[in-house]
Design a protein around this motif. Structure first.
Motif, PDB file in Angstrom:
ATOM      1  N   VAL A 127       0.744  -1.246   0.122  1.00  0.00           N
ATOM      2  CA  VAL A 127       0.083   0.007   0.180  1.00  0.00           C
ATOM      3  C   VAL A 127       1.028   1.251   0.057  1.00  0.00           C
ATOM      4  O   VAL A 127       0.723   2.270  -0.731  1.00  0.00           O
ATOM      5  CB  VAL A 127      -1.119   0.060   1.086  1.00  0.00           C
ATOM      6  CG1 VAL A 127      -1.651   1.203   1.320  1.00  0.00           C
ATOM      7  CG2 VAL A 127      -1.865  -1.248   1.153  1.00  0.00           C
ATOM      8  N   ASP A 165       0.431   3.721  -5.344  1.00  0.00           N
ATOM      9  CA  ASP A 165      -0.099   5.023  -5.472  1.00  0.00           C
ATOM     10  C   ASP A 165      -1.451   5.001  -4.458  1.00  0.00           C
ATOM     11  O   ASP A 165      -1.914   6.049  -4.373  1.00  0.00           O
ATOM     12  CB  ASP A 165      -0.825   5.293  -6.944  1.00  0.00           C
ATOM     13  CG  ASP A 165       0.445   5.526  -7.996  1.00  0.00           C
ATOM     14  OD1 ASP A 165       1.452   5.969  -7.616  1.00  0.00           O
ATOM     15  OD2 ASP A 165       0.200   5.218  -9.240  1.00  0.00           O
ATOM     16  N   GLU A 166      -1.814   3.763  -3.861  1.00  0.00           N
ATOM     17  CA  GLU A 166      -2.895   3.704  -3.097  1.00  0.00           C
ATOM     18  C   GLU A 166      -2.749   4.566  -2.062  1.00  0.00           C
ATOM     19  O   GLU A 166      -3.414   5.061  -1.425  1.00  0.00           O
ATOM     20  CB  GLU A 166      -3.301   2.461  -2.942  1.00  0.00           C
ATOM     21  CG  GLU A 166      -4.381   2.015  -2.132  1.00  0.00           C
ATOM     22  CD  GLU A 166      -4.819   0.549  -1.842  1.00  0.00           C
ATOM     23  OE1 GLU A 166      -5.893   0.472  -0.833  1.00  0.00           O
ATOM     24  OE2 GLU A 166      -3.951  -0.238  -2.407  1.00  0.00           O
ATOM     25  N   HIS A 191      -3.178   8.303  -2.346  1.00  0.00           N
ATOM     26  CA  HIS A 191      -4.445   8.450  -2.584  1.00  0.00           C
ATOM     27  C   HIS A 191      -5.272   8.579  -1.107  1.00  0.00           C
ATOM     28  O   HIS A 191      -6.082   9.200  -0.868  1.00  0.00           O
ATOM     29  CB  HIS A 191      -5.243   7.667  -3.606  1.00  0.00           C
ATOM     30  CG  HIS A 191      -4.745   7.453  -5.060  1.00  0.00           C
ATOM     31  ND1 HIS A 191      -4.439   9.000  -5.709  1.00  0.00           N
ATOM     32  CD2 HIS A 191      -4.422   6.558  -5.759  1.00  0.00           C
ATOM     33  CE1 HIS A 191      -4.137   8.831  -6.917  1.00  0.00           C
ATOM     34  NE2 HIS A 191      -4.193   7.439  -6.863  1.00  0.00           N
ATOM     35  N   MET A 192      -4.985   7.613  -0.629  1.00  0.00           N
ATOM     36  CA  MET A 192      -5.381   7.512   0.952  1.00  0.00           C
ATOM     37  C   MET A 192      -5.059   8.642   1.839  1.00  0.00           C
ATOM     38  O   MET A 192      -5.793   9.447   2.662  1.00  0.00           O
ATOM     39  CB  MET A 192      -5.131   6.205   1.604  1.00  0.00           C
ATOM     40  CG  MET A 192      -5.681   5.104   1.149  1.00  0.00           C
ATOM     41  SD  MET A 192      -4.891   3.569   1.778  1.00  0.00           S
ATOM     42  CE  MET A 192      -5.441   3.665   3.443  1.00  0.00           C
TER      43      MET A 192
END
Length: 383
Positions: A240, A244-245, A248-249
């Protein structure tokens, strides 16, 4: 594996420069030393131009006020390249060409630096580092129960200069008050906590987080020893955070404008131009101006020497001409004496006539009266 980077940073009150004396911002592109050196060389160039042009150029003659104003106007008009053609000497033209090149570089550099200052963000941090706080004796806040207390103590802060808080509202209120009004000048805490304050819409653009001053391993989850899912959770956390996740979070939770350690640096203006950057140009124009001034003095001294030498060479001829004039006057006086003697002799001969106006003849004949009228052409008269 930690799920977020961590570390220790400072939260300070963002100072809006638009509320300060922004009318003097035009002085910031140059340092005080560079401003002083520029003015001195303007005056020096004006002096050199005046010394060279004064003897022959009517524009630099007249009253002292007129000469001073003309020289200063010409020198400072080169700043905008609006000077007129009021120089005649080739030496002055060389000085002006070199000086105009220096002015061109100065003006262009000033314009670029001034534009950078006007276009950057106007929000500036009120404090830049811990050393500044320690030197000023300011109060510093931290989160109650955090290891930051021991960290600040090791950096030299005394306990009476440290104040602990538990809520972010207390952070904001203490920073607004400042050290002189019962608050603090900065909050030192771990980056994730400070990020939550900076990203809060209630405090947006009011506070600013500086770059990381101390690095820590980061935040992670805690499990009992021997928990079977530790390896799987660590692998999933790495997937994670490395992709990119994770970004984004963080954007969803803290906002797109949240300040993270990777770019949490002081937002300062571009550094002003220093005298050292232009020292070579000033040395060149100073040497050229001094050289032209020395040539002007040498030419003046040579002209005076030539004039004195020519006057010494012509002085013997003048004396000879005076002696010849005196000899001519003596000769004329002598000739005048001879002529006077001749006239006196004639007068004495005329005085031998008798009162009757007759004279004796050379051959012994009787004298006869002298005719007063015209003498016939066929007659002669003996004297």
């Amino acid at each position: 594996m930690p799920y977020t980077e961590s570390g220790v940073s400072m939260l300070v009150l963002a100072e809006n420069e638009s509320e300060s004396k922004i009318e003097w911002v035009f002085l910031k592109p140059l340092t005080k030393e560079l401003w002083f050196a520029t003015v001195i060389f303007f005056l020096f160039t004006a002096l050199v131009i005046w010394i060279i042009e004064h003897p022959r150029n009517m524009e630099y003659q007249g009253s002292n006020t007129r000469q001073l104003s003309t020289a200063l106007y010409f020198a400072f008009s080169t700043l905008t390249f609006s000077h007129g053609q009021i120089i005649k000497s080739p030496l002055s033209k060389i000085v002006v060409v070199i000086w105009c090149f220096v002015v061109l570089v100065l003006v262009q550099s000033y314009t670029a630096s001034f534009s950078s200052i006007l276009t950057v963000k106007r929000f500036q941090p009120s404090v830049t580092d811990l050393d500044q706080l320690l030197k000023n004796g300011d109060y510093v806040g931290y989160q109650e129960g955090s290891f930051v207390n021991s960290f600040l103590t090791r950096r030299g802060f005394s306990e009476r200069r440290l104040r602990s808080y538990t809520k972010k509202q207390e952070y904001a209120e203490a920073l607004r008050k400042g050290s002189k009004n019962g608050g603090v000048s900065a909050i030192v805490d771990e980056i994730p906590y400070l990020t939550a304050i900076v990203s809060d819409p209630h405090y947006q653009k009011e506070f600013q987080m500086l770059k990381r001053i101390y690095k820590t391993p980061g935040f992670g989850f805690v499990f009992p020893p021997g928990f079977p899912l530790v390896h799987n959770l660590s692998t999933a956390m790495l997937d994670v955070t490395s992709g990119d996740e994770g970004s984004h979070m963080e954007t969803k939770w803290f906002g797109a404008e949240a300040v993270f350690p990777s770019n949490a640096i002081p937002n300062t203006d571009s550094a002003p131009l220093t005298l050292k950057s232009f020292s070579g140009l000033f040395i060149i124009t100073g040497c050229i101006s001094t050289l032209m001034l020395m040539i002007r003095f040498s030419m003046s001294i040579l002209a005076n020497y030539t004039q004195i030498r020519d006057s010494d060479v012509q002085s013997p001829d003048v004396g000879g001409r005076n002696d010849a004039h005196e000899e001519s006057n003596q000769a004329q006086n002598s000739m005048g004496g001879i002529v006077a003697d001749i006239h006196l002799h004639e007068v004495r001969i005329d005085s031998s006539q008798d009162i009757h106006g007759s004279v004796e003849r050379a051959d012994g004949e009787e004298p006869r009266p002298i005719q007063n009228g015209p003498v016939p052409a066929n007659s002669t008269q003996t004297v």
